[in-house]
Design a protein around this motif. Structure first.
Motif, mmCIF file in Angstrom:
data_model
loop_
_atom_site.group_PDB
_atom_site.id
_atom_site.type_symbol
_atom_site.label_atom_id
_atom_site.label_comp_id
_atom_site.label_asym_id
_atom_site.label_seq_id
_atom_site.Cartn_x
_atom_site.Cartn_y
_atom_site.Cartn_z
ATOM 1 N N ASP A 99 -9.647 19.224 5.010
ATOM 2 C CA ASP A 99 -9.401 17.785 5.140
ATOM 3 C C ASP A 99 -10.704 17.017 5.281
ATOM 4 O OD1 ASP A 99 -6.753 18.260 4.965
ATOM 5 O OD2 ASP A 99 -6.347 18.107 7.112
ATOM 6 N N SER A 134 -3.159 19.660 -5.143
ATOM 7 C CA SER A 134 -3.433 18.326 -4.622
ATOM 8 C C SER A 134 -3.338 17.270 -5.712
ATOM 9 C CB SER A 134 -4.801 18.283 -3.955
ATOM 10 O OG SER A 134 -5.753 18.843 -4.819
ATOM 11 N N SER A 188 0.816 15.785 4.721
ATOM 12 C CA SER A 188 1.292 15.283 6.014
ATOM 13 C C SER A 188 2.167 16.317 6.707
ATOM 14 C CB SER A 188 2.038 13.963 5.825
ATOM 15 O OG SER A 188 3.170 14.150 5.019
ATOM 16 N N THR A 235 3.084 9.281 2.086
ATOM 17 C CA THR A 235 2.473 8.634 0.931
ATOM 18 C C THR A 235 1.390 7.662 1.368
ATOM 19 O OG1 THR A 235 4.748 8.612 0.143
ATOM 20 C CG2 THR A 235 3.095 7.696 -1.314
ATOM 21 N N LEU A 290 -1.987 9.194 1.963
ATOM 22 C CA LEU A 290 -2.785 9.558 0.791
ATOM 23 C C LEU A 290 -3.802 8.484 0.430
ATOM 24 C CD1 LEU A 290 -0.201 11.243 -1.601
ATOM 25 C CD2 LEU A 290 -1.968 12.320 -0.210
ATOM 26 N N ARG A 291 -3.548 7.255 0.849
ATOM 27 C CA ARG A 291 -4.501 6.174 0.559
ATOM 28 C C ARG A 291 -5.799 6.360 1.338
ATOM 29 N NH1 ARG A 291 -1.334 1.628 2.631
ATOM 30 N NH2 ARG A 291 -3.361 0.596 2.745
ATOM 31 N N VAL A 339 0.644 15.984 -6.418
ATOM 32 C CA VAL A 339 1.396 15.793 -5.187
ATOM 33 C C VAL A 339 2.695 15.061 -5.490
ATOM 34 C CG1 VAL A 339 1.410 14.661 -2.955
ATOM 35 C CG2 VAL A 339 -0.666 15.718 -3.797
ATOM 36 N N THR A 353 4.442 14.208 2.348
ATOM 37 C CA THR A 353 3.671 14.896 1.318
ATOM 38 C C THR A 353 3.289 16.257 1.881
ATOM 39 O OG1 THR A 353 1.612 14.014 2.170
ATOM 40 C CG2 THR A 353 2.692 12.749 0.428
#
Lengths: 319, 310
Positions: free
Chosen positions: B139, A267, A284, A68, A71-72, A270, A281
């Protein structure tokens, strides 16, 4: 033995040894142009290395970071909130583990089969007095330029009962004209006198192949083994096309592909799976699976450089 | 044929017996080749049939060139040819130029240790699968990826760009991915060719007052010209083969007008829609164009007295 040494020496010359040693010119004062050239060249090389390595190192950092939190954004080369949870999750996924086992199996078996058959074929067509050497060679070289295409091949494998089987990974691509040519070129460099003297001692072709030629061909065998192994490790399309219905024949790359498409498609939604030791996630987990998938190759290839460099140089030979 | 007969006559019975083991293995390799490489060619007949799986090749009705006519009246197929050719040529040029440039520049690096390290790093992407490479691209190019971050940081764009939603970015992304993956690998053979250049040529050039740039232009480049030409010939024949994995993995509904290639078309119509005849016809077209391209390049090279394939 002496033979093996000379061959090796040739390879190094044809390979990547630094050329500047050969033409060290009298040291003259570097002109401003030369200095500018070297600075630009240095910058180019640094950029090249950064662009090559950054994505891999970034994936590594994300794989070692809490899901998580990743995600930032803002994770570059170092994990911000260290976690091994992603790897634990990957190791718990059954389909990924099955894929890993199948991938290892196809890499080992496929490489062994391909190496043995290509070596034998190359041995046969490189015997100068073999009556069909030319014809057999041509028979295989033609296959480099003409192939049936996806549909006829698909139907053939289906007809042969190769779909939904492990054999489809290792049998159809076993003999390849390109790999055969690489080995053949190397074998042709071995003096005939070795074979002739063995013949006088009463050795048959099997003995000559196993005890005289093959020991000298170790470098080229390593080259071809590397080419085949990398191809086997990285392939996914055959798993998708022929073994889509058999979950226990999936491969690591194919599972990785499914992970990728699930990440890109969902996406927005999530769902982080939380528990006491942190969160993961899809992104990851995929990073961790990517690292696991690339790790074996990354660890091995630097040590095999001299082999693939020489193999590629040999492969560029004319038919 | 005649030569073969003569060979037969010249070989004694003893020799023939001695070669028995080779002949037995040859039979195996011919049988294997016939099954896995030549038998699919029989499948080309399907392109001229209204192939029905239950009838097989033997009993399906022949319909002549109908399937080919269908192909070329299909606007999608024309677009697919354009995409394949465009991406094939762009990739070929981009990877060629970058590999040669990289080889020449790496050769100019004077620190021996760093040269070796750079070269080792440069091979790395070649060993990664397209699955991994496209994952990495996703990505890097996503809304919060490094590329958009850099672009916004330097105020080159105000909003992050959604690279995978716009058709105009697709071909450059594919070209970049190919360059990223293969530059170091393709450079191997050029570096070997540069090593083989006679050092005295550089000395002579230095005496004539050539600087670094002129040495590259008048010694290095002409020295690796034969290598460049033979690789060009080999790769031009592959131009139509160069498009499958990455396009399949990166393509999406928004960009399918520019992302679909012949192989994807074959997969879609042949395997998914089960129109085996149409898929085979498209495959034959691709093979035919490839062979013609190889022959043309080979002839041109021959006429100019250059290195050639056969």
């Amino acid at each position: 033995m002496e033979m093996a040494l000379t061959n090796k020496k040739n390879f190094n010359e044809g390979g990547y040894s630094a050329p500047e040693e050969k033409y060290k010119i009298r040291k003259r004062k570097a002109s401003p142009g030369d200095i500018a050239f070297h600075i630009c060249n240095g910058i180019f090389m640094i950029l090249f290395v950064v662009i090559t390595l950054y994505p891999v190192l970034n994936t590594l950092a994300i794989s070692l970071n809490d899901g998580t939190d990743a995600l930032r954004g803002g994770i570059y080369l170092i994990p911000r909130k260290f976690s091994l949870k992603n790897y634990a999750t990957v190791l718990q996924k059954d389909n990924l583990m099955i894929g890993a086992v199948v991938t290892v199996a196809r890499t080992l078996i496929g490489t062994a089969l391909a190496l043995i058959t290509n070596a034998i074929l190359a041995f046969i067509v490189s015997r100068k007095n073999f009556i069909f050497a030319k014809q057999l060679s041509l028979f295989w070289v033609i296959t480099m330029y003409v192939n049936g295409g996806m549909i006829p091949i698909f139907l053939l494998y289906k007809g042969l009962g190769l779909t939904n089987s492990f054999a489809v990974y290792v049998i159809p691509g076993m003999v390849s004209a390109f790999n055969m040519l690489v080995i053949r070129t190397y074998m042709r460099g071995i003096p005939d006198s070795l074979e002739e003297s063995a013949q006088l001692d009463g050795a048959g072709y099997t003995t000559i192949f196993l005890h005289i030629i093959s020991p000298l061909c170790k470098p080229v065998y390593a080259t071809v083994a590397l080419f085949v192994a990398v191809g086997q490790w990285n392939s996914w399309f055959d798993a998708m096309l022929y073994n889509r219905m058999s979950d226990n024949l999936t491969t690591l790359q194919y599972e990785l592909m499914k992970l990728l498409s699930s990440v890109t498609n969902q996406s927005s939604s999530v769902e982080a799976m939380k528990n006491s030791s942190g969160s993961v996630t899809p992104m990851s987990v995929r990073a961790a699976a990517t690292i696991i998938t690339m790790l074996p190759i990354i660890c091995i290839y630097p040590f095999l450089q001299q082999y693939f460099v020489s193999g590629l140089t040999l492969g560029g030979v004319k038919e | 044929m005649e030569q073969k007969k003569r060979l037969f006559k010249n070989i004694s019975l003893v020799e023939f017996k001695r070669q028995r083991v080779l002949i037995i293995w040859s039979v195996f390799f011919v049988a294997y080749g016939l099954v896995f490489c030549y038998a699919p060619l029989v499948g080309w007949l399907m392109a001229f049939q209204n192939y029905k799986p239950k009838d097989g090749i033997l009993h399906s009705a022949f319909i002549g060139m109908t399937k080919f006519k269908m192909l070329f009246s299909d606007a999608t197929f024309i677009r697919v040819i354009r995409n394949t050719l465009a991406m094939g040529v762009i990739n070929l040029v981009a990877t060629f130029v970058m590999a040669i440039l990289f080889a020449i520049l790496l050769n100019e690096i004077r620190l021996k240790g760093s040269k070796k390290v750079i070269q080792t790093i440069s091979y790395l992407p070649h060993f990664l699968s397209w699955i991994i490479v496209t994952g990495i691209l996703h990505d890097a190019l996503s809304g919060s990826g490094i590329v958009n971050e850099l672009l916004t940081k330097f105020h080159l764009v105000s909003q992050p760009i959604n690279f995978f939603a716009h058709e105009e970015y697709f071909w450059p992304i594919v070209a970049f991915a190919n360059v990223w993956k293969e530059t170091g690998w393709n450079a191997i053979i050029y570096l070997a060719a540069i090593t083989a250049i006679d050092p005295s040529l550089y000395e002579a050039a230095a005496i004539d007052g050539a600087g670094r740039w002129n040495k590259i232009k008048y010694v290095t480049l002409p020295g690796i010209k034969p290598t460049i030409i033979i690789l060009l010939i080999m790769n031009i024949g592959n131009v139509l083969n160069a498009g499958f994995e990455i396009q399949y993995l990166l393509g999406n509904g928004l960009v399918q007008q520019v992302s679909q290639t012949i192989d994807i078309y074959v997969l879609k119509w042949g395997i998914s829609q089960m129109d085996y005849s149409l898929g085979t016809a498209a495959g034959i077209f691709k093979s035919a164009v490839s062979i013609v391209l190889i022959l043309i390049c080979n002839t041109i090279a021959k006429r100019h007295g250059e290195e050639r394939l056969f």
